[in-house]
Design a protein around this motif. Structure first.
Motif, PDB file in Angstrom:
ATOM      1  N   UNK A 131       0.822  -1.205   0.000  1.00  0.00           N
ATOM      2  CA  UNK A 131       0.000   0.000   0.000  1.00  0.00           C
ATOM      3  C   UNK A 131       0.857   1.257   0.000  1.00  0.00           C
ATOM      4  N   UNK A 132       2.086   1.158   0.489  1.00  0.00           N
ATOM      5  CA  UNK A 132       2.983   2.313   0.517  1.00  0.00           C
ATOM      6  C   UNK A 132       3.937   2.320  -0.667  1.00  0.00           C
ATOM      7  N   UNK A 133       4.607   1.202  -0.899  1.00  0.00           N
ATOM      8  CA  UNK A 133       5.578   1.155  -1.987  1.00  0.00           C
ATOM      9  C   UNK A 133       5.528  -0.185  -2.713  1.00  0.00           C
ATOM     10  N   UNK A 134       5.991  -0.147  -3.956  1.00  0.00           N
ATOM     11  CA  UNK A 134       6.089  -1.341  -4.786  1.00  0.00           C
ATOM     12  C   UNK A 134       7.562  -1.700  -4.914  1.00  0.00           C
ATOM     13  N   UNK A 144      22.275 -11.812 -14.074  1.00  0.00           N
ATOM     14  CA  UNK A 144      21.934 -10.393 -13.888  1.00  0.00           C
ATOM     15  C   UNK A 144      20.727 -10.251 -12.971  1.00  0.00           C
ATOM     16  N   UNK A 145      20.850  -9.433 -11.940  1.00  0.00           N
ATOM     17  CA  UNK A 145      19.763  -9.171 -11.005  1.00  0.00           C
ATOM     18  C   UNK A 145      19.576  -7.659 -10.893  1.00  0.00           C
ATOM     19  N   UNK A 146      18.311  -7.232 -11.014  1.00  0.00           N
ATOM     20  CA  UNK A 146      17.977  -5.808 -10.948  1.00  0.00           C
ATOM     21  C   UNK A 146      16.859  -5.632  -9.930  1.00  0.00           C
ATOM     22  N   UNK A 147      16.933  -4.588  -9.128  1.00  0.00           N
ATOM     23  CA  UNK A 147      15.846  -4.305  -8.184  1.00  0.00           C
ATOM     24  C   UNK A 147      15.556  -2.808  -8.179  1.00  0.00           C
ATOM     25  N   UNK A 148      14.317  -2.464  -7.867  1.00  0.00           N
ATOM     26  CA  UNK A 148      13.940  -1.058  -7.744  1.00  0.00           C
ATOM     27  C   UNK A 148      12.653  -0.975  -6.939  1.00  0.00           C
ATOM     28  N   UNK A 149      12.356   0.231  -6.490  1.00  0.00           N
ATOM     29  CA  UNK A 149      11.108   0.452  -5.761  1.00  0.00           C
ATOM     30  C   UNK A 149      10.587   1.843  -6.068  1.00  0.00           C
ATOM     31  N   UNK A 150       9.284   2.020  -5.897  1.00  0.00           N
ATOM     32  CA  UNK A 150       8.650   3.328  -6.061  1.00  0.00           C
ATOM     33  C   UNK A 150       7.366   3.334  -5.246  1.00  0.00           C
ATOM     34  N   UNK A 151       6.881   4.520  -4.943  1.00  0.00           N
ATOM     35  CA  UNK A 151       5.660   4.630  -4.147  1.00  0.00           C
ATOM     36  C   UNK A 151       4.457   4.138  -4.941  1.00  0.00           C
ATOM     37  N   UNK A 152       3.570   3.398  -4.270  1.00  0.00           N
ATOM     38  CA  UNK A 152       2.372   2.855  -4.909  1.00  0.00           C
ATOM     39  C   UNK A 152       1.289   3.935  -4.941  1.00  0.00           C
ATOM     40  N   UNK A 161      11.313  16.011 -14.439  1.00  0.00           N
ATOM     41  CA  UNK A 161      11.944  15.160 -13.425  1.00  0.00           C
ATOM     42  C   UNK A 161      13.253  14.623 -13.971  1.00  0.00           C
ATOM     43  N   UNK A 162      14.242  14.593 -13.121  1.00  0.00           N
ATOM     44  CA  UNK A 162      15.557  14.144 -13.562  1.00  0.00           C
ATOM     45  C   UNK A 162      15.558  12.649 -13.805  1.00  0.00           C
ATOM     46  N   UNK A 163      16.447  12.231 -14.685  1.00  0.00           N
ATOM     47  CA  UNK A 163      16.614  10.810 -14.987  1.00  0.00           C
ATOM     48  C   UNK A 163      16.964  10.047 -13.710  1.00  0.00           C
ATOM     49  N   UNK A 164      16.305   8.887 -13.508  1.00  0.00           N
ATOM     50  CA  UNK A 164      16.570   8.083 -12.321  1.00  0.00           C
ATOM     51  C   UNK A 164      15.695   8.441 -11.132  1.00  0.00           C
ATOM     52  N   UNK A 165      14.805   9.432 -11.317  1.00  0.00           N
ATOM     53  CA  UNK A 165      13.915   9.796 -10.220  1.00  0.00           C
ATOM     54  C   UNK A 165      12.880   8.703 -10.018  1.00  0.00           C
ATOM     55  N   UNK A 166      12.145   8.789  -8.912  1.00  0.00           N
ATOM     56  CA  UNK A 166      11.145   7.775  -8.599  1.00  0.00           C
ATOM     57  C   UNK A 166       9.777   8.135  -9.166  1.00  0.00           C
ATOM     58  N   UNK A 167       9.768   8.859 -10.267  1.00  0.00           N
ATOM     59  CA  UNK A 167       8.528   9.203 -10.957  1.00  0.00           C
ATOM     60  C   UNK A 167       8.458   8.386 -12.241  1.00  0.00           C
ATOM     61  N   UNK A 168       7.338   7.695 -12.443  1.00  0.00           N
ATOM     62  CA  UNK A 168       7.140   6.897 -13.650  1.00  0.00           C
ATOM     63  C   UNK A 168       5.969   7.481 -14.444  1.00  0.00           C
ATOM     64  N   UNK A 169       6.143   7.527 -15.754  1.00  0.00           N
ATOM     65  CA  UNK A 169       5.083   7.978 -16.646  1.00  0.00           C
ATOM     66  C   UNK A 169       4.683   6.800 -17.525  1.00  0.00           C
ATOM     67  N   UNK A 170       3.424   6.405 -17.436  1.00  0.00           N
ATOM     68  CA  UNK A 170       2.944   5.220 -18.138  1.00  0.00           C
ATOM     69  C   UNK A 170       1.776   5.589 -19.037  1.00  0.00           C
ATOM     70  N   UNK A 174       6.510   9.446  -6.545  1.00  0.00           N
ATOM     71  CA  UNK A 174       6.676  10.588  -5.644  1.00  0.00           C
ATOM     72  C   UNK A 174       5.822  11.791  -6.004  1.00  0.00           C
ATOM     73  N   UNK A 175       5.545  11.966  -7.289  1.00  0.00           N
ATOM     74  CA  UNK A 175       4.838  13.160  -7.735  1.00  0.00           C
ATOM     75  C   UNK A 175       3.381  13.192  -7.269  1.00  0.00           C
ATOM     76  N   UNK A 176       2.837  12.039  -6.918  1.00  0.00           N
ATOM     77  CA  UNK A 176       1.436  11.954  -6.493  1.00  0.00           C
ATOM     78  C   UNK A 176       1.333  12.242  -4.991  1.00  0.00           C
TER      79      UNK A 176
END
Length: 334
Positions: A13-16, A25-33, A46-55, A66-68
């Motif tokens: 509910x807080x983050x994904x 190869x292993x990759x991990x990341x997180x962002x606010x849900x 928003x700068x590259x690598x920020x926690x803002x996703x545009x879909x 983060x932007x929400x």
């Protein structure tokens, strides 16, 4: 490159949180849900690598992360919502961009979370599988202006709150133990007996860290005659002091400490009401909320094992189970 892609997603509910693996190869990341619809988004803001996703998906644009505002958090128990689906697909797409950037249609193997309380319902579990997997049909979206298509060829739905039990079988496999997962919305309990989850002792309470933050905000707001935001309340919990206009409010410490103790007692009492003996069995504590409550947990449950990586424990276990199950399935086919 024909190596299988494994992706484990824990969309809370807080983050994904997501971990992807392909070969070595292993990759991990997180962002606010947090998801909101948007139009004509300029990602240069928003700068590259920020926690803002545009879909972009099915003709609709979304901003995620983060932007929400806090009001965009979804506090319903179910994961079968459009917001969670968008976050899960975004997590998958972000991993594919790292592990299979030049491939047109990618097949993935997915493990995804489900509340422990609902997991016991086989029908709801199958409904979530269908909802997320799109019945095995291709899923297309655009993430940060990059179009991709993927297909979920194998999916596992797993309960929240597994912790490290199935990755550390030497330590936890020969005894009874309880995982207590303190999340944003819920605190989840699963009792294991020699690695077998006890369904009658797999449950969730609404005593997540958000409940404590709201209570602390109310108490401090009443004391100091001001509105305490969610962010300020969380910071006060982390500092165990409230700061106003740069001034440390000394008397706030006892108020915050008291509320943390009350919250921990409520968690323990809830467990007792479900015949879960936190005082007697080995207890493993995971979840982001345990970072805030670490000292309080040590006071009330001094024997509890608090994870050093509580936010990622369960999703790492999801990835481990996914690989094992996928390998077993392949062996049955040959």
């Amino acid at each position: 490159m024909d190596q299988p892609i494994f992706i484990a997603v824990d969309s809370g509910k807080h983050s994904t949180k997501v971990i992807g693996k392909r070969g070595g190869s292993i990759v991990s990341l997180s962002f606010l849900t947090k998801v909101k619809e948007a139009e004509n988004v300029n990602m240069d803001m928003w700068k590259k690598g920020s926690h803002v996703k545009h879909v972009k998906m099915d003709g609709i644009e979304y901003l995620i992360g983060d932007v929400c505002g806090i009001e965009m958090l979804d506090f319903t128990l179910t994961k079968q919502t459009n917001g969670h689906k968008i976050c899960i697909y975004t997590a998958i797409a972000a991993i594919i961009q790292e592990l299979a950037a030049n491939e047109t249609e990618v097949e993935i193997n997915l493990a995804v979370n489900m509340p422990a309380l609902i997991y016991k319902n086989e029908q709801r579990k199958n409904e979530l599988k269908t909802f997320i997997s799109n019945d095995g049909e291709p899923i297309s979206l655009e993430l940060n202006n990059k179009r991709l298509t993927f297909r979920i060829s194998f999916i596992l739905v797993l309960p929240e709150g597994l912790g490290p039990v199935y990755r550390q079988t030497n330590e936890f496999g020969n005894e009874r133990c309880i995982v207590m997962d303190i999340g944003s919305l819920n605190t989840t309990f699963i009792e294991f007996d020699h690695l077998i989850p006890q369904y009658n002792k797999m449950t969730s309470s609404e005593l997540g860290i958000s409940f404590l933050k709201a209570k602390v905000a109310e108490v401090l707001g009443t004391k100091y005659g001001t509105i305490i935001s969610d962010n300020v309340s969380e910071q006060a919990l982390r500092n165990q002091y409230l700061y106003m206009y740069g001034e440390k409010k000394e008397k706030s410490h006892e108020l915050i400490k008291r509320e943390m103790g009350v919250h921990m007692k409520e968690i323990i009492n809830f467990a007792r009401s479900r015949k879960i003996a936190l005082e007697n069995d080995k207890v493993i504590v995971v979840g982001g909320g345990s970072l805030i409550l670490r000292n309080t947990i040590a006071h009330f449950l001094p024997h509890a094992l608090c994870s050093n990586d509580p936010i990622w424990e369960t999703v790492k276990t999801f990835l481990h189970i996914l690989e094992v199950k996928w390998d077993a399935k392949k062996k049955l086919q040959y």
